[in-house]
Motif scaffolding. Structure first.
Motif, mmCIF file in Angstrom:
data_model
loop_
_atom_site.group_PDB
_atom_site.id
_atom_site.type_symbol
_atom_site.label_atom_id
_atom_site.label_comp_id
_atom_site.label_asym_id
_atom_site.label_seq_id
_atom_site.Cartn_x
_atom_site.Cartn_y
_atom_site.Cartn_z
ATOM 1 N N PHE A 297 0.810 -1.219 0.000
ATOM 2 C CA PHE A 297 0.000 0.000 0.000
ATOM 3 C C PHE A 297 0.846 1.273 0.000
ATOM 4 O O PHE A 297 0.762 2.076 -0.928
ATOM 5 C CB PHE A 297 -0.946 0.018 1.209
ATOM 6 N N VAL A 298 1.667 1.445 1.025
ATOM 7 C CA VAL A 298 2.408 2.699 1.168
ATOM 8 C C VAL A 298 3.302 2.942 -0.040
ATOM 9 O O VAL A 298 3.283 4.028 -0.644
ATOM 10 C CB VAL A 298 3.240 2.695 2.469
ATOM 11 N N PHE A 299 4.082 1.935 -0.422
ATOM 12 C CA PHE A 299 4.996 2.095 -1.552
ATOM 13 C C PHE A 299 4.248 2.339 -2.869
ATOM 14 O O PHE A 299 4.556 3.311 -3.581
ATOM 15 C CB PHE A 299 5.915 0.882 -1.659
ATOM 16 N N PRO A 300 3.265 1.497 -3.239
ATOM 17 C CA PRO A 300 2.555 1.748 -4.511
ATOM 18 C C PRO A 300 1.850 3.096 -4.562
ATOM 19 O O PRO A 300 1.860 3.763 -5.603
ATOM 20 C CB PRO A 300 1.546 0.593 -4.583
ATOM 21 N N ILE A 301 1.235 3.502 -3.448
ATOM 22 C CA ILE A 301 0.480 4.762 -3.504
ATOM 23 C C ILE A 301 1.415 5.961 -3.613
ATOM 24 O O ILE A 301 1.090 6.964 -4.256
ATOM 25 C CB ILE A 301 -0.464 4.886 -2.282
ATOM 26 N N LEU A 302 2.588 5.881 -3.023
ATOM 27 C CA LEU A 302 3.538 6.981 -3.124
ATOM 28 C C LEU A 302 4.179 7.044 -4.508
ATOM 29 O O LEU A 302 4.464 8.129 -5.024
ATOM 30 C CB LEU A 302 4.628 6.842 -2.060
ATOM 31 N N ILE A 303 4.409 5.884 -5.117
ATOM 32 C CA ILE A 303 5.098 5.831 -6.401
ATOM 33 C C ILE A 303 4.136 6.000 -7.576
ATOM 34 O O ILE A 303 4.421 6.742 -8.539
ATOM 35 C CB ILE A 303 5.860 4.494 -6.539
ATOM 36 N N LEU A 304 2.982 5.329 -7.530
ATOM 37 C CA LEU A 304 2.102 5.263 -8.691
ATOM 38 C C LEU A 304 0.961 6.276 -8.676
ATOM 39 O O LEU A 304 0.150 6.289 -9.594
ATOM 40 C CB LEU A 304 1.522 3.848 -8.824
ATOM 41 N N ILE A 305 0.858 7.098 -7.634
ATOM 42 C CA ILE A 305 -0.226 8.079 -7.609
ATOM 43 C C ILE A 305 0.013 9.175 -8.645
ATOM 44 O O ILE A 305 -0.936 9.794 -9.139
ATOM 45 C CB ILE A 305 -0.377 8.675 -6.188
ATOM 46 N N ASN A 306 1.263 9.395 -9.007
ATOM 47 C CA ASN A 306 1.599 10.392 -10.014
ATOM 48 C C ASN A 306 1.332 9.821 -11.404
ATOM 49 O O ASN A 306 1.835 8.762 -11.765
ATOM 50 C CB ASN A 306 3.070 10.795 -9.867
ATOM 51 N N SER A 307 0.558 10.524 -12.196
ATOM 52 C CA SER A 307 0.179 10.034 -13.521
ATOM 53 C C SER A 307 1.383 9.858 -14.437
ATOM 54 O O SER A 307 1.463 8.892 -15.206
ATOM 55 C CB SER A 307 -0.827 10.991 -14.161
ATOM 56 N N ASP A 308 2.336 10.774 -14.362
ATOM 57 C CA ASP A 308 3.526 10.678 -15.223
ATOM 58 C C ASP A 308 4.383 9.473 -14.862
ATOM 59 O O ASP A 308 4.996 8.847 -15.747
ATOM 60 C CB ASP A 308 4.361 11.951 -15.100
ATOM 61 N N PHE A 309 4.451 9.140 -13.585
ATOM 62 C CA PHE A 309 5.256 7.995 -13.151
ATOM 63 C C PHE A 309 4.723 6.686 -13.726
ATOM 64 O O PHE A 309 5.484 5.727 -13.902
ATOM 65 C CB PHE A 309 5.288 7.911 -11.629
ATOM 66 N N LYS A 310 3.416 6.630 -13.988
ATOM 67 C CA LYS A 310 2.821 5.403 -14.519
ATOM 68 C C LYS A 310 3.290 5.100 -15.939
ATOM 69 O O LYS A 310 3.059 3.995 -16.442
ATOM 70 C CB LYS A 310 1.290 5.496 -14.492
ATOM 71 N N ARG A 311 3.915 6.052 -16.582
ATOM 72 C CA ARG A 311 4.389 5.867 -17.949
ATOM 73 C C ARG A 311 5.889 5.572 -18.012
ATOM 74 O O ARG A 311 6.427 5.297 -19.084
ATOM 75 C CB ARG A 311 4.086 7.118 -18.781
ATOM 76 N N LEU A 312 6.552 5.659 -16.871
ATOM 77 C CA LEU A 312 7.994 5.423 -16.831
ATOM 78 C C LEU A 312 8.270 3.948 -16.563
ATOM 79 O O LEU A 312 7.849 3.394 -15.541
ATOM 80 C CB LEU A 312 8.648 6.289 -15.751
ATOM 81 N N THR A 313 9.011 3.337 -17.479
ATOM 82 C CA THR A 313 9.245 1.888 -17.396
ATOM 83 C C THR A 313 9.908 1.492 -16.091
ATOM 84 O O THR A 313 9.461 0.546 -15.416
ATOM 85 C CB THR A 313 10.112 1.431 -18.583
ATOM 86 N N TRP A 314 10.968 2.187 -15.715
ATOM 87 C CA TRP A 314 11.718 1.767 -14.521
ATOM 88 C C TRP A 314 10.895 1.941 -13.253
ATOM 89 O O TRP A 314 11.025 1.157 -12.310
ATOM 90 C CB TRP A 314 13.044 2.507 -14.437
ATOM 91 N N ILE A 315 10.008 2.937 -13.233
ATOM 92 C CA ILE A 315 9.132 3.125 -12.070
ATOM 93 C C ILE A 315 8.145 1.965 -11.956
ATOM 94 O O ILE A 315 7.931 1.396 -10.878
ATOM 95 C CB ILE A 315 8.371 4.462 -12.181
ATOM 96 N N VAL A 316 7.520 1.617 -13.073
ATOM 97 C CA VAL A 316 6.523 0.531 -13.076
ATOM 98 C C VAL A 316 7.186 -0.795 -12.722
ATOM 99 O O VAL A 316 6.626 -1.602 -11.966
ATOM 100 C CB VAL A 316 5.821 0.453 -14.451
ATOM 101 N N VAL A 317 8.391 -1.031 -13.247
ATOM 102 C CA VAL A 317 9.106 -2.280 -12.938
ATOM 103 C C VAL A 317 9.457 -2.335 -11.455
ATOM 104 O O VAL A 317 9.242 -3.369 -10.789
ATOM 105 C CB VAL A 317 10.381 -2.403 -13.798
ATOM 106 N N MET A 318 9.986 -1.254 -10.925
ATOM 107 C CA MET A 318 10.343 -1.217 -9.505
ATOM 108 C C MET A 318 9.111 -1.437 -8.627
ATOM 109 O O MET A 318 9.129 -2.256 -7.691
ATOM 110 C CB MET A 318 11.003 0.114 -9.161
ATOM 111 N N ALA A 319 8.030 -0.719 -8.940
ATOM 112 C CA ALA A 319 6.794 -0.874 -8.165
ATOM 113 C C ALA A 319 6.253 -2.293 -8.294
ATOM 114 O O ALA A 319 5.775 -2.881 -7.317
ATOM 115 C CB ALA A 319 5.751 0.139 -8.640
ATOM 116 N N GLY A 320 6.353 -2.861 -9.501
ATOM 117 C CA GLY A 320 5.841 -4.218 -9.725
ATOM 118 C C GLY A 320 6.591 -5.262 -8.927
ATOM 119 O O GLY A 320 5.975 -6.174 -8.341
#
Length: 513
Positions: free
Chosen positions: A420-443
């Motif tokens: 919860f804490v990590f995904p909401i802090l990382i993926l709440i930003n719309s631009d971050f959802k388009r960055l490959t390394w962000i999505v991979v790290m969150a995944g």
């Protein structure tokens, strides 16, 4: 057509080999009898307490840490009895002294009576002391047997957690695929072959998992305590009134039949939906697409019922005295977000290798939105289940969470941070959802977090405080991850990665958000 990379194939095989070695190590090092457990407990005492524990073992005022609560109670009785015996001896000595110095005939006559009375009291206390020591020994033997079962369960439980978690990832991807079919989603058809590739693991995982369930029923382990001998027989030492009341539902024949129905039903849908999707590519009309729509709708009805029952049978019954009306949804949220996350990671990997040319940032953005949204949904269910039970403070319910908070503090709250804490802090930003390394790290964090979630659901009921993420746990996870990679990426080589005749394929190719 996708070509399975030799490096990835080698990695999957290496992971499987390492996993087999880790699993074998876990089983070989599990204690075989109570003598092995006694040695382990003594080693733990020496490691944790050193000389302090050796002194404590010799003292009647401090017991070793390995004693259970019942054993501590017996020890207290032992100490009290010893103290009373000492007092009785002191009183008897006083009476003897009084008898010696007394010149009054009455006192002389009374003194032997007093002495006899205290002697009888001393004998009675000695007998009580003897019984307490026997009870203490019985409690210790019971404790050792309990630890033996826990430690023997450890490699089995590690295997069970990894097996069910990876299998349910493929089931989560299958459910997401069926939802896309029924919703007639226009954005996702370019991802259908990725989803079908991930679901290719379901038949393999189902067979392995079903074998594990059969071995549980044949008493190769003690994962499910309601399967123990005599647990439903009145007068038997293992009799459990609550489990006996559920025996009409919780009995091995009915339980394993339900498991077979669930696994066969899910795999039949997976088989026919993929067959229809491939046939649609060669068809001149949309007949196979319509068939897929119909069977997907029927599957989702079947799935939502069987998923709840599955969560009760395969996870909640590990703690047969506890229940939660939210548990089916909670388990669903956990493996559903794991399945979506895996779709995103496989898609990004294929995209990085030059495949899936029609997948763009908008597709990744939508997958990341689902990762974010279902993570929030999982948290809502986690908090609702925990808060209501903790606030009500009903002993038979709150014990479930008390055990996990006391004995599994780090993984219990760590799962909340990762899921919860990590995904909401990382993926709440719309631009971050388009960055490959962000999505991979969150995944990666989300997947590991939900593995820990399954670990928290199963391990406390099977190994108690004997948990540790060590070689058996890591080995089991490596084996199933390796097998998953081998099966999934082999399946992706069997058909073109783009469904040609899907009615929404052009919309999906040009999807932009």
């Amino acid at each position: 057509m996708y070509t399975f990379s030799s490096k990835l194939k080698t990695l999957s095989i290496v992971l499987m080999i390492l996993g087999i070695l880790g699993i074998g190590y876990g089983f070989l090092n599990a204690p075989k009898n109570t003598a092995d457990v006694e040695k382990i407990l003594k080693d733990e005492e020496a490691h944790h307490g050193g000389g302090h524990h050796e002194a404590a073992a010799e003292s009647t005022h401090e017991m070793p840490k390995v004693l259970s609560a019942e054993e501590h109670h017996a020890a207290a009785q032992h100490e009290e009895a010893t103290h009373e015996v000492a007092e009785a001896a002191k009183d008897t000595a006083s009476v003897k002294l009084l008898d010696t110095i007394s010149v009054d005939s009455t006192k002389v006559a009374v003194a032997p009576v007093e002495e006899e009375h205290h002697a009888e009291a001393k004998t009675a206390h000695a007998e009580e002391h003897h019984l307490t020591a026997a009870e203490e020994k019985a409690h210790h033997e019971e404790h050792v047997n309990h630890v033996l079962h826990q430690l023997q369960n450890k490699p089995w439980s590690a295997l069970y957690v990894a097996c069910i978690f990876v299998m349910l990832i493929s089931l989560g991807a299958l459910a997401f695929y069926a939802i896309q079919q029924v919703a007639q989603a226009g954005w996702s058809p370019v991802l259908f072959r990725v989803m079908q590739g991930i679901t290719a693991y379901l038949p393999v995982g189902s067979v392995i998992f079903f074998v594990l369930l059969v071995l549980c029923g044949l008493h190769y382990n003690h994962i499910f305590v309601w399967m123990a001998d005599g647990v439903t027989e009145k007068g038997h030492e293992n009799y459990d009134k609550l489990v006996a009341a559920k025996s009409g539902y919780l009995n091995f024949p009915f339980w394993i039949i339900r498991a077979a129905i669930f696994l066969i039903g899910w795999n039949l849908y997976r088989y026919f939906s993929r067959k229809n999707c491939l046939a649609q590519d060669e068809s001149s009309d949309n007949s196979f697409y319509k068939k897929n729509f119909n069977i997907s709708a029927m599957f989702l009805v079947f799935f939502i019922v069987t998923e709840s029952i599955m969560s009760w049978d395969w996870i909640m019954s590990v703690d047969p005295h506890w229940f939660s009306t939210l548990f089916g949804w909670y388990v669903f949220a956990s493996f559903f977000v794991s399945g979506i996350t895996t779709i995103a990671l496989v898609t990004l990997y294929l995209k990085s290798k030059g495949y899936l040319e029609h997948v763009n940032n908008s597709h990744i953005h939508d997958l990341a939105k689902f990762m974010f949204g279902i993570s929030v949904f999982w948290t809502y269910l986690w908090f609702s289940q925990f808060m209501l039970i903790w606030y009500a403070d009903i002993p038979e319910e709150v014990t479930y969470f008390w055990t996990r908070i006391e004995l599994y503090n780090l993984p219990f709250f760590g799962a909340v941070v990762m899921n919860f804490v990590f995904p909401i802090l990382i993926l709440i930003n719309s631009d971050f959802k388009r960055l490959t390394w962000i999505v991979v790290m969150a995944g990666i964090v989300i997947l590991f977090g939900h593995y820990v979630d399954f670990f928290n659901m199963i391990m406390p009921g099977t190994v108690g405080d004997r948990w540790f993420i060590g070689i058996p746990e890591i080995g089991s996870l490596c084996f199933f991850i390796g097998l998953f990679l081998l099966v999934v990426f082999t399946a992706l080589t069997k058909a073109p990665l783009l469904p040609k005749r899907n009615p929404f394929i052009e919309e999906s190719k040009h999807f932009h958000y």
